[in-house]
Design a protein around this motif. Structure first.
Motif, PDB file in Angstrom:
ATOM      1  N   GLN A   1       4.257 -10.242   1.518  1.00 48.34           N
ATOM      2  CA  GLN A   1       3.175 -10.967   0.833  1.00 48.34           C
ATOM      3  C   GLN A   1       2.919 -10.309  -0.515  1.00 48.34           C
ATOM      4  OE1 GLN A   1       1.189 -13.509   2.384  1.00 48.34           O
ATOM      5  NE2 GLN A   1       2.651 -13.411   4.088  1.00 48.34           N
ATOM      6  N   LEU A   2       2.678 -11.149  -1.534  1.00 53.81           N
ATOM      7  CA  LEU A   2       2.375 -10.623  -2.865  1.00 53.81           C
ATOM      8  C   LEU A   2       0.969 -10.020  -2.868  1.00 53.81           C
ATOM      9  CD1 LEU A   2       3.420 -10.592  -5.860  1.00 53.81           C
ATOM     10  CD2 LEU A   2       2.113 -12.686  -6.175  1.00 53.81           C
ATOM     11  N   VAL A   3       0.871  -8.717  -3.178  1.00 53.57           N
ATOM     12  CA  VAL A   3      -0.453  -8.069  -3.123  1.00 53.57           C
ATOM     13  C   VAL A   3      -0.795  -7.327  -4.419  1.00 53.57           C
ATOM     14  CG1 VAL A   3      -0.508  -7.808  -0.591  1.00 53.57           C
ATOM     15  CG2 VAL A   3       0.540  -6.012  -1.996  1.00 53.57           C
ATOM     16  N   THR A   4      -0.028  -7.583  -5.483  1.00 55.46           N
ATOM     17  CA  THR A   4      -0.203  -6.860  -6.754  1.00 55.46           C
ATOM     18  C   THR A   4      -1.667  -6.807  -7.201  1.00 55.46           C
ATOM     19  OG1 THR A   4       1.901  -7.891  -7.306  1.00 55.46           O
ATOM     20  CG2 THR A   4       0.860  -6.587  -9.044  1.00 55.46           C
ATOM     21  N   ASN A   5      -2.366  -7.938  -7.172  1.00 54.66           N
ATOM     22  CA  ASN A   5      -3.755  -7.961  -7.640  1.00 54.66           C
ATOM     23  C   ASN A   5      -4.725  -7.475  -6.571  1.00 54.66           C
ATOM     24  OD1 ASN A   5      -3.025  -8.911 -10.145  1.00 54.66           O
ATOM     25  ND2 ASN A   5      -3.109 -11.056  -9.472  1.00 54.66           N
ATOM     26  N   LYS A   6      -4.418  -7.846  -5.332  1.00 57.27           N
ATOM     27  CA  LYS A   6      -5.309  -7.496  -4.222  1.00 57.27           C
ATOM     28  C   LYS A   6      -5.563  -5.992  -4.124  1.00 57.27           C
ATOM     29  CE  LYS A   6      -5.668  -9.777   0.230  1.00 57.27           C
ATOM     30  NZ  LYS A   6      -4.910 -10.258   1.375  1.00 57.27           N
ATOM     31  N   ILE A   7      -4.520  -5.190  -4.343  1.00 54.75           N
ATOM     32  CA  ILE A   7      -4.688  -3.735  -4.179  1.00 54.75           C
ATOM     33  C   ILE A   7      -5.464  -3.101  -5.336  1.00 54.75           C
ATOM     34  CG2 ILE A   7      -2.683  -3.394  -2.677  1.00 54.75           C
ATOM     35  CD1 ILE A   7      -1.270  -2.159  -5.201  1.00 54.75           C
ATOM     36  N   ARG A   8      -5.698  -3.852  -6.416  1.00 52.87           N
ATOM     37  CA  ARG A   8      -6.431  -3.311  -7.569  1.00 52.87           C
ATOM     38  C   ARG A   8      -7.945  -3.367  -7.380  1.00 52.87           C
ATOM     39  NH1 ARG A   8      -3.259  -0.012  -9.207  1.00 52.87           N
ATOM     40  NH2 ARG A   8      -1.221  -0.891  -8.927  1.00 52.87           N
ATOM     41  N   ALA A   9      -8.420  -4.042  -6.341  1.00 58.20           N
ATOM     42  CA  ALA A   9      -9.874  -4.164  -6.137  1.00 58.20           C
ATOM     43  C   ALA A   9     -10.500  -2.786  -6.027  1.00 58.20           C
ATOM     44  CB  ALA A   9     -10.138  -4.975  -4.868  1.00 58.20           C
ATOM     45  N   GLU A  10     -11.726  -2.644  -6.589  1.00 60.55           N
ATOM     46  CA  GLU A  10     -12.428  -1.342  -6.543  1.00 60.55           C
ATOM     47  C   GLU A  10     -12.578  -0.869  -5.100  1.00 60.55           C
ATOM     48  OE1 GLU A  10     -12.434  -0.680 -10.401  1.00 60.55           O
ATOM     49  OE2 GLU A  10     -13.545   0.715  -9.139  1.00 60.55           O
ATOM     50  N   GLU A  11     -12.866  -1.808  -4.194  1.00 62.94           N
ATOM     51  CA  GLU A  11     -13.070  -1.437  -2.789  1.00 62.94           C
ATOM     52  C   GLU A  11     -11.812  -0.773  -2.197  1.00 62.94           C
ATOM     53  OE1 GLU A  11     -13.195  -4.681  -0.085  1.00 62.94           O
ATOM     54  OE2 GLU A  11     -13.815  -3.394   1.594  1.00 62.94           O
ATOM     55  N   ILE A  12     -10.656  -1.326  -2.554  1.00 63.00           N
ATOM     56  CA  ILE A  12      -9.398  -0.764  -2.040  1.00 63.00           C
ATOM     57  C   ILE A  12      -9.151   0.620  -2.650  1.00 63.00           C
ATOM     58  CG2 ILE A  12      -6.879  -1.118  -1.912  1.00 63.00           C
ATOM     59  CD1 ILE A  12      -8.524  -3.022  -0.112  1.00 63.00           C
ATOM     60  N   GLY A  13      -9.524   0.775  -3.934  1.00 65.45           N
ATOM     61  CA  GLY A  13      -9.393   2.081  -4.594  1.00 65.45           C
ATOM     62  C   GLY A  13     -10.238   3.143  -3.902  1.00 65.45           C
ATOM     63  N   LEU A  14     -11.437   2.735  -3.496  1.00 62.92           N
ATOM     64  CA  LEU A  14     -12.335   3.689  -2.825  1.00 62.92           C
ATOM     65  C   LEU A  14     -11.772   4.084  -1.456  1.00 62.92           C
ATOM     66  CD1 LEU A  14     -15.911   2.392  -3.671  1.00 62.92           C
ATOM     67  CD2 LEU A  14     -14.902   4.568  -4.323  1.00 62.92           C
ATOM     68  N   ILE A  15     -11.263   3.095  -0.722  1.00 64.48           N
ATOM     69  CA  ILE A  15     -10.661   3.412   0.588  1.00 64.48           C
ATOM     70  C   ILE A  15      -9.444   4.318   0.369  1.00 64.48           C
ATOM     71  CG2 ILE A  15      -9.587   2.482   2.688  1.00 64.48           C
ATOM     72  CD1 ILE A  15     -11.100  -0.137   2.235  1.00 64.48           C
ATOM     73  N   ALA A  16      -8.655   3.995  -0.666  1.00 59.42           N
ATOM     74  CA  ALA A  16      -7.442   4.792  -0.947  1.00 59.42           C
ATOM     75  C   ALA A  16      -7.799   6.251  -1.190  1.00 59.42           C
ATOM     76  CB  ALA A  16      -6.701   4.213  -2.150  1.00 59.42           C
ATOM     77  N   SER A  17      -8.876   6.484  -1.940  1.00 58.69           N
ATOM     78  CA  SER A  17      -9.208   7.874  -2.256  1.00 58.69           C
ATOM     79  C   SER A  17      -9.701   8.605  -1.002  1.00 58.69           C
ATOM     80  CB  SER A  17     -10.203   7.954  -3.415  1.00 58.69           C
ATOM     81  OG  SER A  17     -11.518   7.881  -2.977  1.00 58.69           O
ATOM     82  N   GLN A  18     -10.240   7.868  -0.036  1.00 57.20           N
ATOM     83  CA  GLN A  18     -10.678   8.512   1.214  1.00 57.20           C
ATOM     84  C   GLN A  18      -9.490   8.834   2.120  1.00 57.20           C
ATOM     85  OE1 GLN A  18     -13.700   5.291   1.563  1.00 57.20           O
ATOM     86  NE2 GLN A  18     -14.818   6.850   2.676  1.00 57.20           N
ATOM     87  N   ILE A  19      -8.564   7.884   2.226  1.00 60.71           N
ATOM     88  CA  ILE A  19      -7.420   8.137   3.121  1.00 60.71           C
ATOM     89  C   ILE A  19      -6.449   9.155   2.513  1.00 60.71           C
ATOM     90  CG2 ILE A  19      -7.533   5.859   4.225  1.00 60.71           C
ATOM     91  CD1 ILE A  19      -5.002   5.242   2.535  1.00 60.71           C
ATOM     92  N   ALA A  20      -6.509   9.288   1.157  1.00 58.98           N
ATOM     93  CA  ALA A  20      -5.607  10.236   0.483  1.00 58.98           C
ATOM     94  C   ALA A  20      -5.971  11.688   0.801  1.00 58.98           C
ATOM     95  CB  ALA A  20      -5.655  10.013  -1.028  1.00 58.98           C
ATOM     96  N   MET A  21      -7.125  11.887   1.455  1.00 57.48           N
ATOM     97  CA  MET A  21      -7.538  13.252   1.803  1.00 57.48           C
ATOM     98  C   MET A  21      -6.817  13.760   3.047  1.00 57.48           C
ATOM     99  SD  MET A  21     -11.555  13.544   0.961  1.00 57.48           S
ATOM    100  CE  MET A  21     -12.210  12.089   1.724  1.00 57.48           C
ATOM    101  N   HIS A  22      -6.185  12.863   3.795  1.00 56.09           N
ATOM    102  CA  HIS A  22      -5.534  13.278   5.048  1.00 56.09           C
ATOM    103  C   HIS A  22      -4.127  13.844   4.803  1.00 56.09           C
ATOM    104  CE1 HIS A  22      -8.757  11.515   7.268  1.00 56.09           C
ATOM    105  NE2 HIS A  22      -8.485  10.286   6.886  1.00 56.09           N
ATOM    106  N   PRO A  23      -3.885  15.103   5.201  1.00 52.94           N
ATOM    107  CA  PRO A  23      -2.565  15.704   4.989  1.00 52.94           C
ATOM    108  C   PRO A  23      -1.423  14.882   5.600  1.00 52.94           C
ATOM    109  CG  PRO A  23      -4.112  17.352   5.814  1.00 52.94           C
ATOM    110  CD  PRO A  23      -4.836  16.056   5.813  1.00 52.94           C
ATOM    111  N   LYS A  24      -1.647  14.304   6.762  1.00 57.98           N
ATOM    112  CA  LYS A  24      -0.560  13.564   7.426  1.00 57.98           C
ATOM    113  C   LYS A  24      -0.190  12.287   6.665  1.00 57.98           C
ATOM    114  CE  LYS A  24      -0.843  15.185  12.207  1.00 57.98           C
ATOM    115  NZ  LYS A  24      -1.771  16.335  12.039  1.00 57.98           N
ATOM    116  N   VAL A  25      -1.175  11.701   6.012  1.00 59.41           N
ATOM    117  CA  VAL A  25      -0.901  10.501   5.201  1.00 59.41           C
ATOM    118  C   VAL A  25      -0.062  10.914   3.992  1.00 59.41           C
ATOM    119  CG1 VAL A  25      -1.943   8.709   3.757  1.00 59.41           C
ATOM    120  CG2 VAL A  25      -2.987   9.296   5.953  1.00 59.41           C
ATOM    121  N   ARG A  26      -0.440  12.033   3.365  1.00 61.22           N
ATOM    122  CA  ARG A  26       0.293  12.507   2.175  1.00 61.22           C
ATOM    123  C   ARG A  26       1.740  12.857   2.542  1.00 61.22           C
ATOM    124  NH1 ARG A  26      -3.392  12.582  -1.737  1.00 61.22           N
ATOM    125  NH2 ARG A  26      -1.738  13.084  -3.204  1.00 61.22           N
TER     126      ARG A  26
END
Ligand code: DC
Length: 219
Positions: free
Chosen positions: A79-104
């Motif tokens: 599915q095309l998600v180029t614009n969808k992932i730019r939403a501020e809400e997704i950015g905020l979730i991304a910065s929270q999940i980026a704290m997990h060592p296993k995700v990195r």
């Protein structure tokens, strides 16, 4: 053949994506938007109701995510998600999940793959420090929080004095704090990185400066 790598790290809304993309185009190299990978995990987590605290499930998503980068567009599960992932809400979730060592860790190999067969310009938070420490040129691109908030507001087509400005400015400060203070791969200039403050530079001037630095290094 050793592939050539330029890394461009920096805080949210520093313009790294635009700059890295243009540097890649100018040099005819491949471009990796590593933040998009974190945003894709965030989108997938949201759509599958995986909690931002659930490190194990998030790491599983990160490892298995069927992602495709094709001609400037991004696809998730075809599915095309180029614009969808730019939403501020997704950015905020991304910065929270980026704290997990296993995700990195799950995303590390996926990122390294990008430089296996082509010269690469990679942008993110830890491209020079963790993912590509061997890069020929490492840039830490920044700008004041006010300038970054102004750019974001303009990008959204809003006026500088609109009520959204304060919210965007506060979000930028909050994300800076989170990205800088997390224990794993915190945002900071990589060893040997050149610091580039773009607060008073145009996009063209910033791109030119990076290409000049690279040419000076390899010539
Ligand atoms: O660059 P961006 O705004 O698209 O990144 C979204 C989030 O992903 C950001 O808040 C922090 C995280 N990120 C990261 O931790 N490491 C990277 N290399 C890229 C992004």
């Amino acid at each position: 053949m050793t592939t050539q790598i330029i890394t461009i790290d920096g805080p949210v809304a520093s313009g790294k994506g635009t700059i890295a993309n243009l540097v890649a185009q100018e040099l005819g190299w491949r471009y990796l938007d590593s933040g998009a990978l974190y945003r894709l995990v965030a989108l997938s987590a949201k759509e599958n109701s995986v909690a931002v605290e659930d490190e194990i499930q998030l790491a599983k998503l990160a490892a298995e995510l069927p992602v495709e980068f094709l001609e400037g567009e991004i696809y998730l599960y075809y599915q095309l998600v180029t614009n969808k992932i730019r939403a501020e809400e997704i950015g905020l979730i991304a910065s929270q999940i980026a704290m997990h060592p296993k995700v990195r860790t799950a995303l590390l190999e996926r990122q390294k793959e990008f430089a296996k067969e082509a010269n690469l310009v990679a942008d993110g938070r830890d491209m020079g420090s963790v993912v590509f420490p061997e890069a020929q040129l490492k840039v830490y691109l920044t700008a004041s929080a006010e300038e970054r908030a102004k750019r974001r507001v303009k990008q959204l087509g809003l006026a500088i004095d609109s009520p959204e400005y304060q919210k965007i400015y506060q979000d930028i400060l909050a994300r800076d704090e989170r990205d800088k203070n997390r224990t794993v791969a915190p945002l900071k200039p990589a060893q040997g990185a050149k610091i580039l403050d773009s607060s008073t530079l145009s996009i063209e001037e910033t791109v030119k400066k990076i290409i000049k630095w690279y040419q000076e290094l390899v010539n």
